[in-house]
Scaffold this motif. Structure first.
Motif, PDB file in Angstrom:
ATOM      1  N   VAL A   1      10.506  84.675 -51.564  1.00  0.00           N
ATOM      2  CA  VAL A   1       9.408  84.728 -52.541  1.00  0.00           C
ATOM      3  C   VAL A   1       9.189  83.355 -53.171  1.00  0.00           C
ATOM      4  O   VAL A   1       8.059  82.873 -53.271  1.00  0.00           O
TER       5      VAL A   1
ATOM      6  N   ALA B   1       5.775  81.265 -52.653  1.00  0.00           N
ATOM      7  CA  ALA B   1       4.983  80.995 -53.861  1.00  0.00           C
ATOM      8  C   ALA B   1       4.855  79.487 -54.093  1.00  0.00           C
ATOM      9  O   ALA B   1       3.799  79.007 -54.517  1.00  0.00           O
TER      10      ALA B   1
ATOM     11  N   SER C   1      -2.706  75.434 -53.375  1.00  0.00           N
ATOM     12  CA  SER C   1      -3.811  75.750 -54.294  1.00  0.00           C
ATOM     13  C   SER C   1      -4.305  74.514 -55.052  1.00  0.00           C
ATOM     14  O   SER C   1      -5.408  74.519 -55.590  1.00  0.00           O
TER      15      SER C   1
ATOM     16  N   LYS D   1      -4.382  80.399 -56.709  1.00  0.00           N
ATOM     17  CA  LYS D   1      -3.597  79.750 -57.769  1.00  0.00           C
ATOM     18  C   LYS D   1      -2.966  80.805 -58.690  1.00  0.00           C
ATOM     19  O   LYS D   1      -1.793  80.694 -59.059  1.00  0.00           O
TER      20      LYS D   1
ATOM     21  N   SER E   1      -2.175  83.995 -58.100  1.00  0.00           N
ATOM     22  CA  SER E   1      -1.091  84.747 -57.447  1.00  0.00           C
ATOM     23  C   SER E   1       0.161  83.895 -57.293  1.00  0.00           C
ATOM     24  O   SER E   1       1.269  84.329 -57.631  1.00  0.00           O
ATOM     25  N   THR E   2       0.002  82.677 -56.811  1.00  0.00           N
ATOM     26  CA  THR E   2       1.178  81.848 -56.500  1.00  0.00           C
ATOM     27  C   THR E   2       1.882  81.356 -57.766  1.00  0.00           C
ATOM     28  O   THR E   2       3.110  81.393 -57.833  1.00  0.00           O
ATOM     29  N   LEU E   3       1.102  80.910 -58.757  1.00  0.00           N
ATOM     30  CA  LEU E   3       1.757  80.374 -59.963  1.00  0.00           C
ATOM     31  C   LEU E   3       2.470  81.468 -60.757  1.00  0.00           C
ATOM     32  O   LEU E   3       3.580  81.250 -61.246  1.00  0.00           O
TER      33      LEU E   3
ATOM     34  N   SER F   1       3.726  84.233 -59.503  1.00  0.00           N
ATOM     35  CA  SER F   1       4.926  84.604 -58.731  1.00  0.00           C
ATOM     36  C   SER F   1       6.007  83.535 -58.863  1.00  0.00           C
ATOM     37  O   SER F   1       7.196  83.853 -58.962  1.00  0.00           O
ATOM     38  N   LEU F   2       5.584  82.280 -58.875  1.00  0.00           N
ATOM     39  CA  LEU F   2       6.542  81.175 -58.992  1.00  0.00           C
ATOM     40  C   LEU F   2       7.245  81.203 -60.351  1.00  0.00           C
ATOM     41  O   LEU F   2       8.471  81.054 -60.430  1.00  0.00           O
TER      42      LEU F   2
ATOM     43  N   ALA G   1       9.711  83.917 -60.255  1.00  0.00           N
ATOM     44  CA  ALA G   1      10.815  83.697 -59.290  1.00  0.00           C
ATOM     45  C   ALA G   1      11.815  82.632 -59.766  1.00  0.00           C
ATOM     46  O   ALA G   1      12.999  82.722 -59.430  1.00  0.00           O
ATOM     47  N   ILE G   2      11.357  81.633 -60.538  1.00  0.00           N
ATOM     48  CA  ILE G   2      12.232  80.508 -60.923  1.00  0.00           C
ATOM     49  C   ILE G   2      13.518  80.951 -61.648  1.00  0.00           C
ATOM     50  O   ILE G   2      14.612  80.547 -61.243  1.00  0.00           O
TER      51      ILE G   2
ATOM     52  N   PRO H   1      11.175  89.787 -58.575  1.00  0.00           N
ATOM     53  CA  PRO H   1      10.230  88.790 -58.032  1.00  0.00           C
ATOM     54  C   PRO H   1       9.464  89.305 -56.811  1.00  0.00           C
ATOM     55  O   PRO H   1       8.293  88.970 -56.641  1.00  0.00           O
ATOM     56  N   PHE H   2      10.113  90.123 -55.982  1.00  0.00           N
ATOM     57  CA  PHE H   2       9.447  90.675 -54.791  1.00  0.00           C
ATOM     58  C   PHE H   2       8.300  91.603 -55.199  1.00  0.00           C
ATOM     59  O   PHE H   2       7.222  91.563 -54.622  1.00  0.00           O
TER      60      PHE H   2
ATOM     61  N   PHE I   1       5.477  89.557 -56.822  1.00  0.00           N
ATOM     62  CA  PHE I   1       4.807  88.803 -55.761  1.00  0.00           C
ATOM     63  C   PHE I   1       3.878  89.730 -54.953  1.00  0.00           C
ATOM     64  O   PHE I   1       2.707  89.424 -54.739  1.00  0.00           O
TER      65      PHE I   1
ATOM     66  N   SER J   1       0.943  90.929 -56.943  1.00  0.00           N
ATOM     67  CA  SER J   1      -0.038  89.865 -57.250  1.00  0.00           C
ATOM     68  C   SER J   1      -1.154  89.825 -56.195  1.00  0.00           C
ATOM     69  O   SER J   1      -2.255  89.376 -56.477  1.00  0.00           O
TER      70      SER J   1
END
Lengths: 187, 118
Positions: free
Chosen positions: A86, A90, A97, B30, B32-34, B36-37, B40-41, B55-56, B59, B62
């Motif tokens: 993940v 991401a 992006s 942007k 979805s990824t941010l 999730s990031l 996840a961090i 996180p799964f 993600f 999202s």
């Protein structure tokens, strides 16, 4: 049925096949015959825009290249930094992006392709989340990237605004590669 | 308890991404990824074994939030996110580490909502 509606069946068949394979290989082992209910969502296709993308070699090349970047960098991050899939996906998606869609405020057809390339990278990163589990060698990665890039290109202008389309493309690339590899081995 | 945490995580992922795209005008990629990031961090830094699936789920959900506001509204995204959380609980043991399974689950969830709503 005219020529246009005949070609518009292609995206429908592509996404439909991916979803049926998902029901067969993932859902059925979990919930058995109840997975038949998973066919109901397929009716929803008719409410979404479906339009085949005109065959353009440079666009296909860009989609395959972007998809392969997504796979490779995601696998590399997972292995090199020992992260979760993940986090790797991401991170790759976040970096993609931030690639600008316009150059000096100009938005041409070629620059519009950048927007698609970013999405193809993200779709590739989903395939990359698999790690090296289903990829015995570099050739398997290349074949998966080609399958994924071509699927992305076929679905470019279809099912827009539907969440999970990119994930379906990533899954489609992996499952179609695995199935073709298995069939070739049997042969 | 596990299913409740899964559903809450799913709402955070799905609804959070949708709000970022509709209210803040972020690009769906942007958003979805941010999101999730960011989720996840902490799981990368600290070993949080009990809630490792969070996180799964965020993600995967999202992707629901990446849907267009021309097709979905806030209520439909909320229902889709809850449905995704339930589906994830039922089938996640069969994902076998195959990429794209979360996205395909999200896609089928969105299509279910479209069928039921029309």
């Amino acid at each position: 049925m005219n020529q246009e509606s005949r070609t518009n069946i292609i995206p429908l068949l592509v996404l439909g096949s991916i979803h049926i394979l998902f029901l067969l290989y993932i859902i059925t082992p979990a919930i058995g015959w109840l997975s038949v209910l998973g066919l109901i969502p397929i009716i929803g296709y008719k409410h979404l825009p479906i339009k085949i993308n005109k065959l353009n070699i440079s666009e296909i090349g860009l989609d395959v290249f972007s998809f392969s970047l997504g796979i490779l960098f995601t696998i590399w991050i997972i292995i090199k930094f020992d992260t979760s899939p993940v986090f790797a996906s991401a991170l790759i998606g976040s970096l993609a992006s931030f690639i600008p869609n316009t150059v000096l405020g100009i938005k041409t057809k070629r620059i519009q392709n950048i927007s698609h390339a970013k999405l193809a990278i993200y779709a590739g990163s989903f395939a990359g989340m698999t790690g090296l589990k289903y990829f015995p060698d570099i050739l398997s990665l290349i074949i998966t990237a080609i399958i994924g890039g071509v699927i992305y290109n076929l679905l470019r202008n279809s099912f827009t605004g539907l969440g999970g389309k990119l994930g379906s493309i990533g899954f489609g690339a992996i499952i179609l590669y695995s199935l073709s590899a298995t069939l070739l081995t049997i042969w | 308890m596990v299913i409740l945490i899964t559903i809450i995580s799913s709402i955070v992922g799905g609804f959070g991404t949708f709000l970022l795209t509709t209210k803040l005008n972020w690009h769906a990629l942007k958003a979805s990824t941010l999101l999730s990031l960011v989720v996840a961090i902490p799981f990368e830094i600290w070993e949080i074994k009990e809630y490792v699936s969070i996180p799964f789920v965020v993600f995967g959900a999202s992707f629901i939030g990446m849907s267009s506001d021309k097709i979905f509204n806030n209520n439909l995204i909320l229902i889709a996110s809850i449905l995704f959380g339930i589906l994830y609980t039922l089938i996640n043991s069969n994902f076998n580490g195959i990429g794209g399974t979360l996205g395909t689950t999200a896609c089928l969830t969105c299509l279910t909502i479209i069928v039921v709503n029309r």
